[in-house]
Design a protein around this motif. Structure first.
Motif, short mmCIF file in Angstrom:
data_model
loop_
_atom_site.label_atom_id
_atom_site.label_comp_id
_atom_site.label_asym_id
_atom_site.label_seq_id
_atom_site.Cartn_x
_atom_site.Cartn_y
_atom_site.Cartn_z
N LEU A 34 -5.27 -5.96 -5.74
CA LEU A 34 -6.69 -5.61 -5.62
C LEU A 34 -7.02 -4.27 -6.27
O LEU A 34 -8.18 -3.95 -6.47
CB LEU A 34 -7.10 -5.58 -4.15
CG LEU A 34 -7.06 -6.92 -3.41
CD1 LEU A 34 -7.22 -6.70 -1.90
CD2 LEU A 34 -8.12 -7.87 -3.95
N GLY A 35 -5.98 -3.47 -6.56
CA GLY A 35 -6.20 -2.13 -7.11
C GLY A 35 -6.66 -1.15 -6.05
O GLY A 35 -7.38 -0.19 -6.34
N TRP A 36 -6.24 -1.37 -4.81
CA TRP A 36 -6.66 -0.56 -3.67
C TRP A 36 -5.53 0.32 -3.19
O TRP A 36 -4.38 0.17 -3.57
CB TRP A 36 -7.09 -1.43 -2.51
CG TRP A 36 -8.31 -2.27 -2.73
CD1 TRP A 36 -9.05 -2.39 -3.88
CD2 TRP A 36 -8.92 -3.13 -1.78
NE1 TRP A 36 -10.09 -3.26 -3.68
CE2 TRP A 36 -10.02 -3.74 -2.40
CE3 TRP A 36 -8.63 -3.45 -0.46
CZ2 TRP A 36 -10.84 -4.65 -1.74
CZ3 TRP A 36 -9.45 -4.36 0.19
CH2 TRP A 36 -10.55 -4.93 -0.45
N ARG A 37 -5.87 1.23 -2.29
CA ARG A 37 -4.89 2.08 -1.61
C ARG A 37 -4.12 1.24 -0.59
O ARG A 37 -4.64 0.26 -0.06
CB ARG A 37 -5.59 3.13 -0.80
CG ARG A 37 -5.83 4.51 -1.24
CD ARG A 37 -4.88 5.42 -1.80
NE ARG A 37 -4.75 6.68 -1.12
CZ ARG A 37 -5.71 7.46 -0.70
NH1 ARG A 37 -6.97 7.13 -0.82
NH2 ARG A 37 -5.44 8.59 -0.15
N PHE A 38 -2.89 1.66 -0.29
CA PHE A 38 -2.08 1.01 0.74
C PHE A 38 -1.69 2.03 1.79
O PHE A 38 -1.29 3.14 1.46
CB PHE A 38 -0.81 0.39 0.14
CG PHE A 38 0.12 -0.17 1.17
CD1 PHE A 38 -0.19 -1.35 1.83
CD2 PHE A 38 1.28 0.50 1.52
CE1 PHE A 38 0.64 -1.86 2.81
CE2 PHE A 38 2.12 -0.01 2.50
CZ PHE A 38 1.81 -1.19 3.15
N VAL A 39 -1.83 1.65 3.06
CA VAL A 39 -1.42 2.49 4.18
C VAL A 39 -0.46 1.68 5.05
O VAL A 39 -0.81 0.60 5.52
CB VAL A 39 -2.64 2.95 5.02
CG1 VAL A 39 -2.19 3.70 6.27
CG2 VAL A 39 -3.56 3.82 4.18
N GLU A 40 0.73 2.21 5.25
CA GLU A 40 1.73 1.59 6.13
C GLU A 40 1.46 2.08 7.55
O GLU A 40 1.74 3.24 7.88
CB GLU A 40 3.14 1.98 5.67
CG GLU A 40 4.25 1.57 6.62
CD GLU A 40 4.27 0.08 6.91
OE1 GLU A 40 3.94 -0.29 8.06
OE2 GLU A 40 4.61 -0.70 6.01
#
Length: 181
Positions: A34-40
């Motif tokens: 999606l071209g988005w940020r990722f948060v674990e």
């Protein structure tokens, strides 16, 4: 570079499910697609929660509230940068998902509920290394899990296929808006 969602997409996608469904693998792939940020989400657990789970003790609701609040705070910070985000969180109960929905004031939160059989997930847990969640807690997660309800926007995605197939299905569901569960 991360980008904001188009107006027809949610701003926040929560990849949820019990342990070993592949939330991190699917979430990172989905964010990249999606071209988005990722948060674990696991990285936002207070140390006391990690110690408790590592010792084989299930978390209580009281243990989870500070963690969920930390996820919401982190997601809000990302949204303030006008960037959309994929975040992982078990989100096992409706009340936890209600807290997570509060991360976006516009209410644009989509849940990708990853699911698989107990047998499949127990096998996966036995094979993974370096994770704080012991296989002994899988049953308690299944017992805690409340599936998405009809008024919750999201999609149920089977984790039996390879991860690239699962992440592609998750992306399809996000792009089509899923369905009311």
């Amino acid at each position: 570079m991360t980008q904001a969602a188009s107006p027809d997409l949610p701003r926040v996608v929560v990849v949820m499910g019990v342990s070993s469904t592949g939330k991190t693998k699917v979430g990172t792939r989905l964010a990249r697609q999606l071209g988005w940020r990722f948060v674990e989400g696991d990285e936002l657990h207070p140390p006391a929660n990690i110690e408790k789970m590592s010792a084989g003790t299930p978390l209580t609701d009281e243990d989870r509230w500070p963690w969920l609040d930390a996820i919401v705070e982190h997601v809000r910070a990302v949204l303030e940068e006008d960037t959309s985000v994929v975040v992982t969180c078990s989100a096992l109960r409706r009340s936890y998902r209600d807290v997570l929905r509060g991360a976006d004031p516009d209410g644009s939160v989509f849940f990708v509920h990853l699911h698989g059989t107990f047998t499949l997930l127990a096998e996966r847990m036995d094979q993974r290394e370096g994770h704080f969640m012991p296989a002994a807690l899988l049953q308690s997660q299944f017992e805690t899990l409340e599936p998405l309800e009809p008024d919750e926007v999201g999609a149920l995605v089977d984790v039996t296929p390879p991860v690239h197939v699962v992440s592609a299905e998750a992306e399809r569901e996000v792009r089509r808006g899923g369905q009311q569960a």
